[in-house]
Write a protein that holds these residues in place. Structure first.
Motif, PDB file in Angstrom:
ATOM      1  N   LEU A 105     -11.120   2.448  18.747  1.00  0.00           N
ATOM      2  CA  LEU A 105     -10.520   3.358  19.022  1.00  0.00           C
ATOM      3  C   LEU A 105      -8.841   3.271  18.949  1.00  0.00           C
ATOM      4  CD1 LEU A 105     -10.413   6.308  20.567  1.00  0.00           C
ATOM      5  CD2 LEU A 105     -10.762   4.976  22.804  1.00  0.00           C
ATOM      6  N   MET A 106      -8.545   1.860  19.597  1.00  0.00           N
ATOM      7  CA  MET A 106      -7.044   1.579  19.641  1.00  0.00           C
ATOM      8  C   MET A 106      -6.463   1.353  18.300  1.00  0.00           C
ATOM      9  SD  MET A 106      -6.641  -1.157  22.841  1.00  0.00           S
ATOM     10  CE  MET A 106      -4.961  -0.898  22.778  1.00  0.00           C
ATOM     11  N   PHE A 107      -7.129   0.732  17.468  1.00  0.00           N
ATOM     12  CA  PHE A 107      -6.480   0.268  15.915  1.00  0.00           C
ATOM     13  C   PHE A 107      -6.619   1.397  14.897  1.00  0.00           C
ATOM     14  CE2 PHE A 107      -6.777  -2.913  12.364  1.00  0.00           C
ATOM     15  CZ  PHE A 107      -5.373  -2.960  12.098  1.00  0.00           C
ATOM     16  N   ALA A 108      -7.845   1.935  15.067  1.00  0.00           N
ATOM     17  CA  ALA A 108      -8.167   3.071  14.026  1.00  0.00           C
ATOM     18  C   ALA A 108      -8.010   4.396  14.585  1.00  0.00           C
ATOM     19  CB  ALA A 108      -9.530   2.731  13.224  1.00  0.00           C
ATOM     20  N   GLY A 109      -8.107   4.714  15.566  1.00  0.00           N
ATOM     21  CA  GLY A 109      -8.042   5.957  16.409  1.00  0.00           C
ATOM     22  C   GLY A 109      -9.355   6.839  16.299  1.00  0.00           C
ATOM     23  N   ASN A 110      -9.184   7.803  16.690  1.00  0.00           N
ATOM     24  CA  ASN A 110     -10.200   8.943  16.709  1.00  0.00           C
ATOM     25  C   ASN A 110      -9.914  10.277  16.138  1.00  0.00           C
ATOM     26  OD1 ASN A 110     -12.679   9.889  17.558  1.00  0.00           O
ATOM     27  ND2 ASN A 110     -12.199  10.252  19.594  1.00  0.00           N
ATOM     28  N   ILE A 111      -9.603  10.167  14.685  1.00  0.00           N
ATOM     29  CA  ILE A 111      -9.399  11.179  13.929  1.00  0.00           C
ATOM     30  C   ILE A 111     -10.569  11.909  13.469  1.00  0.00           C
ATOM     31  CG2 ILE A 111      -7.822  12.250  12.295  1.00  0.00           C
ATOM     32  CD1 ILE A 111      -6.192   9.643  12.546  1.00  0.00           C
ATOM     33  N   ARG A 168       0.931  -1.312  -0.070  1.00  0.00           N
ATOM     34  CA  ARG A 168      -0.007   0.186   0.132  1.00  0.00           C
ATOM     35  C   ARG A 168       0.711   1.309   0.028  1.00  0.00           C
ATOM     36  NH1 ARG A 168      -5.334   0.396   2.325  1.00  0.00           N
ATOM     37  NH2 ARG A 168      -4.452   2.163   3.535  1.00  0.00           N
ATOM     38  N   GLY A 169       2.062   1.221   0.371  1.00  0.00           N
ATOM     39  CA  GLY A 169       2.880   2.364   0.597  1.00  0.00           C
ATOM     40  C   GLY A 169       2.621   3.079   1.893  1.00  0.00           C
ATOM     41  N   GLN A 170       1.841   2.476   2.781  1.00  0.00           N
ATOM     42  CA  GLN A 170       1.657   3.211   4.146  1.00  0.00           C
ATOM     43  C   GLN A 170       1.064   2.011   5.007  1.00  0.00           C
ATOM     44  OE1 GLN A 170      -1.136   6.297   3.747  1.00  0.00           O
ATOM     45  NE2 GLN A 170      -2.899   4.844   2.830  1.00  0.00           N
ATOM     46  N   THR A 171       0.919   2.329   6.111  1.00  0.00           N
ATOM     47  CA  THR A 171       0.419   1.300   7.260  1.00  0.00           C
ATOM     48  C   THR A 171      -1.150   1.534   7.213  1.00  0.00           C
ATOM     49  OG1 THR A 171       0.276   0.763   9.571  1.00  0.00           O
ATOM     50  CG2 THR A 171       0.759   3.200   9.012  1.00  0.00           C
ATOM     51  N   ILE A 172      -1.817   0.606   7.817  1.00  0.00           N
ATOM     52  CA  ILE A 172      -3.134   0.649   7.766  1.00  0.00           C
ATOM     53  C   ILE A 172      -3.828   1.225   9.043  1.00  0.00           C
ATOM     54  CG2 ILE A 172      -3.597  -1.157   6.147  1.00  0.00           C
ATOM     55  CD1 ILE A 172      -4.477  -3.322   8.339  1.00  0.00           C
ATOM     56  N   THR A 192      -6.733   4.182   9.925  1.00  0.00           N
ATOM     57  CA  THR A 192      -7.170   4.408   8.677  1.00  0.00           C
ATOM     58  C   THR A 192      -8.784   3.845   8.619  1.00  0.00           C
ATOM     59  OG1 THR A 192      -6.439   2.228   7.788  1.00  0.00           O
ATOM     60  CG2 THR A 192      -5.017   4.145   7.578  1.00  0.00           C
ATOM     61  N   VAL A 193      -9.422   4.170   7.914  1.00  0.00           N
ATOM     62  CA  VAL A 193     -10.834   3.489   7.567  1.00  0.00           C
ATOM     63  C   VAL A 193     -10.615   1.877   7.572  1.00  0.00           C
ATOM     64  CG1 VAL A 193     -12.795   3.442   6.207  1.00  0.00           C
ATOM     65  CG2 VAL A 193     -11.562   5.695   6.750  1.00  0.00           C
ATOM     66  N   THR A 194      -9.778   1.548   6.958  1.00  0.00           N
ATOM     67  CA  THR A 194      -9.454   0.090   6.763  1.00  0.00           C
ATOM     68  C   THR A 194      -9.316  -0.472   8.086  1.00  0.00           C
ATOM     69  OG1 THR A 194      -8.547   0.470   4.617  1.00  0.00           O
ATOM     70  CG2 THR A 194      -8.079  -1.723   5.565  1.00  0.00           C
ATOM     71  N   ALA A 195      -8.691   0.229   8.801  1.00  0.00           N
ATOM     72  CA  ALA A 195      -8.518  -0.520  10.310  1.00  0.00           C
ATOM     73  C   ALA A 195      -9.952  -0.548  11.158  1.00  0.00           C
ATOM     74  CB  ALA A 195      -7.341   0.505  11.173  1.00  0.00           C
ATOM     75  N   ALA A 196     -10.861   0.527  10.727  1.00  0.00           N
ATOM     76  CA  ALA A 196     -11.772   0.584  11.468  1.00  0.00           C
ATOM     77  C   ALA A 196     -12.786  -0.584  11.036  1.00  0.00           C
ATOM     78  CB  ALA A 196     -12.565   1.857  11.224  1.00  0.00           C
TER      79      ALA A 196
END
Length: 223
Positions: free
Chosen positions: A165-171, A81-85, A88-92
């Motif tokens: 919250l832990m994996f995708a964050g709260n951005i 992907r060129g970046q971590t997941i 991201t929305v994918t993580a959610a």
């Protein structure tokens, strides 16, 4: 923090995609577990149902360990992907899928096991393969259980908080869903905004559970 429709829209998108994903995996998993003589079935199903009893923070931690930058899987995804997941929305979507999967699995398993063995046996005698039996007999006769699985899985994915919250964050504007928006609003003292999001969540959940109860009542009336 200001009111925004983005958490509502993102929650709907995440829950919808997660529900489709868990349905596809659950169909294959239940078919494999019920049709094949799988060794260690009890252990496998115990693992499947762990997300129902594990604290959401533990699920989030495990997802970070599996998909984080220090893991083989995480590094492979970053290369592709060129970046971590992470964050991201994918993580959610992944977090929502993990917690919703056991509900879909159990619903489909219940539905499949309720299909009359005489019907299945007759289809096999007529030459139906296992896959034809699945798609033309088992799934159509299990439609109520499948609908229940969709509703329960969607509702669970829609309300997922801890692992997300832990994996995708709260951005805000990126990965913030309704549950994390409520958390941030309360932390910021914006009780009115938290109440708006809570009412929306309650409304969606009420409608979906009402539909599920309708399916259950119709099934009982036909018995």
């Amino acid at each position: 923090m200001a009111w925004s429709w983005h958490p509502v829209q993102l929650s709907l998108v995440v829950a919808s995609i997660a529900t489709v994903i868990v349905f596809a995996f659950a169909i294959i998993s239940v078919f494999w577990m019920t049709e094949k003589n799988v060794k260690g079935r009890a252990i496998i199903e115990t693992i499947v149902f762990l997300p129902l009893v594990l604290p959401p923070t533990v699920i989030g931690f495990l997802l970070i360990m599996i998909f984080g930058n220090n893991s083989f899987v995480g590094q492979a995804i970053s290369l592709l992907r060129g970046q971590t997941i992470l964050f991201t929305v994918t993580a959610a979507i992944i977090a929502a899928s993990v917690v919703a999967f056991p509900l879909m699995y159990q619903s489909l398993k219940t539905g499949f096991q309720m299909v009359d063995d005489n019907i299945r046996g007759a289809a096999k005698v007529d030459g139906a393969s296992s896959w034809k039996l699945l798609f033309f007999i088992t799934i159509p006769l299990s439609y109520r259980s499948i609908a229940t699985g969709f509703i329960l899985s969607f509702t669970r994915a829609f309300g997922e908080f801890g692992a997300t919250l832990m994996f995708a964050g709260n951005i805000p504007g990126k990965t913030q869903t309704i549950p994390t928006a409520i958390y941030l609003a309360i932390e910021s003292g914006k009780i009115e905004i938290a109440a708006y999001y809570a009412l929306i969540s309650i409304g969606f959940s009420f409608v979906l559970l009402f539909l599920m109860n309708g399916l259950t009542r119709n099934k009982e009336h036909k018995k």
